[in-house]
Scaffold this active site. Structure first.
Site, short mmCIF file in Angstrom:
data_model
loop_
_atom_site.label_atom_id
_atom_site.label_comp_id
_atom_site.label_asym_id
_atom_site.label_seq_id
_atom_site.Cartn_x
_atom_site.Cartn_y
_atom_site.Cartn_z
N ALA A 115 3.36 10.36 35.51
CA ALA A 115 4.18 9.17 35.79
C ALA A 115 4.63 9.20 37.24
O ALA A 115 4.47 10.21 37.93
CB ALA A 115 5.40 9.14 34.88
N LYS A 116 5.15 8.11 37.71
CA LYS A 116 5.79 8.08 39.03
C LYS A 116 6.76 6.92 39.05
O LYS A 116 6.55 5.92 38.38
CB LYS A 116 4.75 7.86 40.13
CG LYS A 116 5.22 8.29 41.49
CD LYS A 116 5.08 9.78 41.62
CE LYS A 116 5.36 10.30 42.99
NZ LYS A 116 4.83 11.69 43.08
#
Ligand code: GLU
Length: 427
Positions: A115-116
């Protein structure tokens, strides 16, 4: 294989960084006979959340910031990846960075997805109070996605342990009890791990040690190093490689930096930058620009700033023996090809900078068990995981006669695709 992204639905399709990632997955896939269905799945993120974040600034006005959280893949476990505060943050970049997190975590076999997150803002001109309001409101807007079993943020460019403490506090206030496991990279006092703050830089150096062994290169007082970027990753990479005896001859931050042929005193440079916010005036050194640093004749070059630094425009001028990518995505695919032809040995981002998320994983595990390890244990376990991953990537690169970047993606995707096929596609 082509991804089904011929229409412009979300806006990342044409972004060069996203395209770079897609091309890498495709090329790596060919090395391992990747199932085309898995490729299709990996070509798009699982979930994307856009949030607008109103913040009352110190002058009394309200400014509305744009923020994102992107979960690319959650096959192996909770989504995991940093939160970036930078004026250039956008959805396409955040998406590409979330993809890199998936492949980084799978490469080092963490039970975590990718994720980011990010907010388009300039933290360097914001007060502590403004940053705190921004962080708390952003956290409350992405509350529905995050959690110790769902998605676990960490620091990235422009954020730090204090930012994570605010995220943790905001999340905990909503659920009514302390939830240290919702973020990693926290201050030690609220459940952070020893060794997390320097873990990314330490991992960069551990992979350089492994590379040097394979290349029969000594790491000693004759070894020269240049580091682009002097944030968390650049500073600790420089400090730790210097502690092995190597000479760090050049360092830069956003506004340029310094060069000294017989080696810079890293601690003095760090203290100077903290105090003056620029390397200007630092004694006994010549000035150097970011572009010049990348073209220095050094043994080891560590880009530890932003993406897209080594491109087809300057790759030909890069003269290092080892390129160790502390940053995410510093080298474009065209530049990678040029570097290969020049015989530069690249330790790609998803391997070189994986030390940060490896120790994030340790922090999460320690938090879940409420049992904390010594710094020595953390560093030893980091060494074990990262040197093992290096070995697997190096062996595959030798066996298949492909470059280290392609090899890293192939090794990672091979592991991940097996897991994806076991789980199957719902419904
Ligand atoms: N932001 C770091 C990275 O890009 C660390 C992520 C994490 O620890 O979750 O790898």
């Amino acid at each position: 294989m082509t991804a089904h992204s011929d229409t412009h639905i979300v806006g990342w399709e044409d972004h060069p960084f996203y395209q770079n990632c897609l091309n890498l997955i495709e090329a790596a896939g060919e090395q391992i006979d990747l199932d085309p269905n898995v490729f299709q799945r990996l070509s798009k993120p699982r979930r994307v959340l856009y949030v607008s974040i109103p913040v009352r600034m110190d002058d009394g006005t309200i400014e509305v910031f744009d923020g994102f959280r992107v979960q690319h893949n959650t096959t192996l476990g909770p989504a995991k990846g940093g939160i970036r505060y930078h004026p250039e943050v956008n959805l396409a970049e955040t998406t590409a960075l979330s993809m890199l997190m998936t492949f980084k975590n799978a490469l080092v076999k963490l039970p975590l997805g990718g994720a980011k997150g990010g907010i388009r803002c300039d933290p360097s001109v914001m007060s502590r109070r403004e940053k705190q309001s921004l962080t708390r409101r952003y956290t409350s807007e992405i509350f529905m996605l995050i959690g110790p079993d769902r998605d676990i943020p960490a620091p990235d460019v422009g954020t730090d342990a204090q930012t994570m403490a605010w995220v943790m506090d905001t999340y905990s206030a909503q659920v009514g009890y302390a939830v240290p496991g919702v973020v990693t990279g926290k201050p030690i006092e609220i459940g952070g791990s020893l060794g997390r703050v320097d873990a990314t830089g330490r991992g960069v150096v551990y992979t350089i040690i492994e590379a040097a062994k394979r290349l029969n290169m000594d790491l000693d007082g004759n070894t020269t190093v240049a580091v682009q970027g002097f944030g968390n990753v650049g500073y600790y990479s420089a400090k730790i490689i210097n502690s092995l005896g190597c000479k760090v001859v050049a360092i830069t931050d956003v506004s340029g930096g310094i060069y000294k042929s017989d080696g810079i005193n890293i601690q003095a440079a760090k203290d100077w930058l903290d105090k003056n916010r620029t390397f200007d005036g630092f004694p006994e050194c010549d000035k150097i620009s970011n572009a010049e640093l990348l073209e220095l004749k050094v043994d080891i070059l560590i880009p530890a700033a932003l993406s897209n630094q080594i491109t087809k425009a300057n790759a030909d001028k890069v003269k290092c023996r080892i390129l160790a990518e502390g940053a995410n995505g510093p080298t474009t695919i065209e530049a990678n090809q040029i570097l290969n032809e020049k015989g530069v040995f690249t330790i790609p981002d998803i391997l070189a900078n994986s030390g940060g998320v490896i120790v994030s994983y340790f922090e999460w595990v320690q938090g879940q068990q409420s049992f904390f390890w010594s710094e020595k244990d953390v560093n030893n376990k980091l060494w074990e995981i990262i040197s093992n991953a290096f070995g697997r990537v190096y062996d595959f690169h030798q066996a298949k006669k492909i470059d280290m970047r392609l090899s890293a993606f192939a090794v990672s995707i091979e592991h991940l695709s097996k897991a994806m096929l076991y789980r199957g596609f719902f419904p």
